[in-house]
Design a protein around this motif. Structure first.
Motif, mmCIF file in Angstrom:
data_model
loop_
_atom_site.group_PDB
_atom_site.id
_atom_site.type_symbol
_atom_site.label_atom_id
_atom_site.label_comp_id
_atom_site.label_asym_id
_atom_site.label_seq_id
_atom_site.Cartn_x
_atom_site.Cartn_y
_atom_site.Cartn_z
ATOM 1 N N ALA A 89 -8.732 19.724 37.940
ATOM 2 C CA ALA A 89 -8.744 18.451 37.224
ATOM 3 C C ALA A 89 -7.402 17.731 37.346
ATOM 4 N N ARG A 90 -6.326 18.476 37.458
ATOM 5 C CA ARG A 90 -5.008 17.870 37.598
ATOM 6 C C ARG A 90 -4.774 17.363 39.019
ATOM 7 N N LEU A 91 -5.216 18.116 40.026
ATOM 8 C CA LEU A 91 -4.936 17.772 41.416
ATOM 9 C C LEU A 91 -5.931 16.778 42.014
ATOM 10 N N TYR A 92 -7.156 16.739 41.541
ATOM 11 C CA TYR A 92 -8.191 15.900 42.146
ATOM 12 C C TYR A 92 -7.798 14.427 42.197
ATOM 13 N N PRO A 93 -7.329 13.819 41.110
ATOM 14 C CA PRO A 93 -6.954 12.400 41.201
ATOM 15 C C PRO A 93 -5.799 12.148 42.170
ATOM 16 N N VAL A 94 -4.870 13.089 42.264
ATOM 17 C CA VAL A 94 -3.739 12.922 43.168
ATOM 18 C C VAL A 94 -4.224 12.925 44.622
ATOM 19 N N TYR A 95 -5.049 13.901 44.985
ATOM 20 C CA TYR A 95 -5.550 13.986 46.347
ATOM 21 C C TYR A 95 -6.486 12.828 46.667
ATOM 22 N N ARG A 96 -7.274 12.408 45.695
ATOM 23 C CA ARG A 96 -8.172 11.280 45.917
ATOM 24 C C ARG A 96 -7.353 10.026 46.229
ATOM 25 N N TRP A 97 -6.263 9.806 45.509
ATOM 26 C CA TRP A 97 -5.413 8.646 45.757
ATOM 27 C C TRP A 97 -4.728 8.749 47.121
ATOM 28 N N ARG A 98 -4.265 9.942 47.498
ATOM 29 C CA ARG A 98 -3.623 10.131 48.804
ATOM 30 C C ARG A 98 -4.594 9.847 49.940
ATOM 31 N N ILE A 99 -5.831 10.305 49.808
ATOM 32 C CA ILE A 99 -6.831 10.070 50.845
ATOM 33 C C ILE A 99 -7.140 8.580 50.941
#
Length: 68
Positions: A24-34
């Motif tokens: 839950a913590r990493l998903y938004p970060v990776y989604r934004w990077r992609i």
């Protein structure tokens, strides 16, 4: 020797799953990077895709290429 070459192509062992809180913590970060990577890639493609036509004649002359 042949056995070691085949082992080189084997997939890596699966990584352990992350805890749900970490996901839950990493998903938004990776989604934004992609999203950023896709946006920059498309913008670069869009800006570069039509830049060859104006210089095609000069490039052809420099390379002694004729499209006849």
């Amino acid at each position: 020797m042949p056995g070691t070459l085949i082992q080189w192509f084997r997939p890596a062992p699966p990584a352990p799953r992350l805890p749900p809180a970490e996901v839950a913590r990493l998903y938004p970060v990776y989604r934004w990077r992609i999203f950023e990577a896709a946006f920059i890639a498309y913008a670069t493609f869009y800006l570069v895709r039509n830049n060859f036509a104006p210089v095609a004649k000069e490039v052809g002359q420099a390379l002694h290429y004729d499209n006849i």
